[in-house]
Design a protein around this motif. Structure first.
Motif, PDB file in Angstrom:
ATOM      1  N   ARG A   1      37.864  84.401  37.988  1.00 26.79           N
ATOM      2  CA  ARG A   1      37.825  83.013  37.515  1.00 26.79           C
ATOM      3  C   ARG A   1      39.098  82.302  37.919  1.00 26.79           C
ATOM      4  NH1 ARG A   1      34.803  82.411  32.363  1.00 26.79           N
ATOM      5  NH2 ARG A   1      35.294  80.234  32.652  1.00 26.79           N
ATOM      6  N   ASP A   2      38.951  81.086  38.389  1.00 27.49           N
ATOM      7  CA  ASP A   2      40.123  80.271  38.702  1.00 27.49           C
ATOM      8  C   ASP A   2      40.132  78.981  37.891  1.00 27.49           C
ATOM      9  OD1 ASP A   2      38.079  78.906  39.919  1.00 27.49           O
ATOM     10  OD2 ASP A   2      38.977  78.908  41.917  1.00 27.49           O
ATOM     11  N   ASP A   3      39.214  78.892  36.918  1.00 33.43           N
ATOM     12  CA  ASP A   3      39.109  77.688  36.089  1.00 33.43           C
ATOM     13  C   ASP A   3      39.732  77.884  34.705  1.00 33.43           C
ATOM     14  OD1 ASP A   3      37.133  79.539  35.366  1.00 33.43           O
ATOM     15  OD2 ASP A   3      35.827  77.979  34.555  1.00 33.43           O
ATOM     16  N   LEU A   4      40.357  79.029  34.477  1.00 26.84           N
ATOM     17  CA  LEU A   4      40.927  79.323  33.162  1.00 26.84           C
ATOM     18  C   LEU A   4      42.434  79.105  33.161  1.00 26.84           C
ATOM     19  CD1 LEU A   4      39.050  82.646  32.352  1.00 26.84           C
ATOM     20  CD2 LEU A   4      38.525  80.365  31.492  1.00 26.84           C
ATOM     21  N   ARG A   5      42.927  78.715  31.982  1.00 23.26           N
ATOM     22  CA  ARG A   5      44.374  78.601  31.759  1.00 23.26           C
ATOM     23  C   ARG A   5      44.733  79.438  30.541  1.00 23.26           C
ATOM     24  NH1 ARG A   5      44.654  72.136  32.013  1.00 23.26           N
ATOM     25  NH2 ARG A   5      42.906  72.466  30.657  1.00 23.26           N
TER      26      ARG A   5
ATOM     27  N   ASP B   1      41.417  80.006  28.342  1.00 26.95           N
ATOM     28  CA  ASP B   1      40.590  78.900  27.888  1.00 26.95           C
ATOM     29  C   ASP B   1      40.255  77.991  29.055  1.00 26.95           C
ATOM     30  OD1 ASP B   1      39.227  77.180  26.214  1.00 26.95           O
ATOM     31  OD2 ASP B   1      40.977  76.594  25.045  1.00 26.95           O
ATOM     32  N   GLU B   2      39.037  77.532  29.082  1.00 29.01           N
ATOM     33  CA  GLU B   2      38.623  76.588  30.116  1.00 29.01           C
ATOM     34  C   GLU B   2      38.572  75.152  29.579  1.00 29.01           C
ATOM     35  OE1 GLU B   2      33.882  77.409  29.396  1.00 29.01           O
ATOM     36  OE2 GLU B   2      34.902  78.378  31.052  1.00 29.01           O
ATOM     37  N   ARG B   3      38.718  75.026  28.270  1.00 35.23           N
ATOM     38  CA  ARG B   3      38.624  73.713  27.638  1.00 35.23           C
ATOM     39  C   ARG B   3      39.876  72.877  27.874  1.00 35.23           C
ATOM     40  NH1 ARG B   3      38.428  74.854  21.712  1.00 35.23           N
ATOM     41  NH2 ARG B   3      39.924  76.401  22.406  1.00 35.23           N
ATOM     42  N   SER B   4      39.682  71.586  27.765  1.00 32.61           N
ATOM     43  CA  SER B   4      40.788  70.641  27.801  1.00 32.61           C
ATOM     44  C   SER B   4      40.644  69.770  26.563  1.00 32.61           C
ATOM     45  CB  SER B   4      40.700  69.802  29.075  1.00 32.61           C
ATOM     46  OG  SER B   4      41.885  69.104  29.277  1.00 32.61           O
TER      47      SER B   4
ATOM     48  N   ASP C   1      52.519  74.185  34.628  1.00 33.60           N
ATOM     49  CA  ASP C   1      52.134  75.123  35.676  1.00 33.60           C
ATOM     50  C   ASP C   1      53.310  76.037  35.994  1.00 33.60           C
ATOM     51  OD1 ASP C   1      52.012  75.676  38.860  1.00 33.60           O
ATOM     52  OD2 ASP C   1      50.007  75.634  37.966  1.00 33.60           O
TER      53      ASP C   1
END
Length: 120
Positions: free
Chosen positions: A35-39, A59-62, A70
């Motif tokens: 996954r590259d959409d997670l922080r 988490d992928e939510r904003s 970053d």
């Protein structure tokens, strides 16, 4: 006479730091997940023996009011309510014979419980 614009003071997540070791571990975990959409989200929630407990998760939510930084391609997110508790906090990753996992060194914590799971 002119009025000069003064920069607004902000409570950025300036103090929240992800060490290079921790960033490498997070990248490795994300690569394993594909996954590259997670922080990496760091939050403070009520609970534990001392009153407050850390939550550290992907988490992928904003969310409204999120502060995002970053660190070498790794996004670290802190929600608006947790930000004041986490100014100056350092997230690291330790891998020793005695302990393995993420650690949070928070100068705002005035004390913690014996197990180290919560703080006040």
């Amino acid at each position: 006479m002119t009025v000069q614009d003064t920069p607004q003071e902000t409570t950025q997540v300036d103090g929240v730091v992800l060490t290079e070791t921790a960033a490498e571990k997070v990248k490795s975990l994300l690569d394993q997940e594909g996954r590259d959409d997670l922080r990496l989200r760091l939050a403070v929630q009520p609970g534990g023996c001392s009153g407050l407990r850390y939550q550290l998760f992907f988490d992928e939510r904003s969310l409204d009011g999120d502060e995002v930084r970053d660190f070498g391609g790794v996004g670290v997110v802190v929600d608006r309510m947790s930000t004041p508790y986490l100014q100056g906090a350092v997230i690291d990753f330790v891998d020793t014979i005695e302990k393995q996992g993420f650690t949070i060194d928070n100068p705002n914590a005035t004390g913690s419980c014996a197990c180290g799971d919560s703080f006040h």
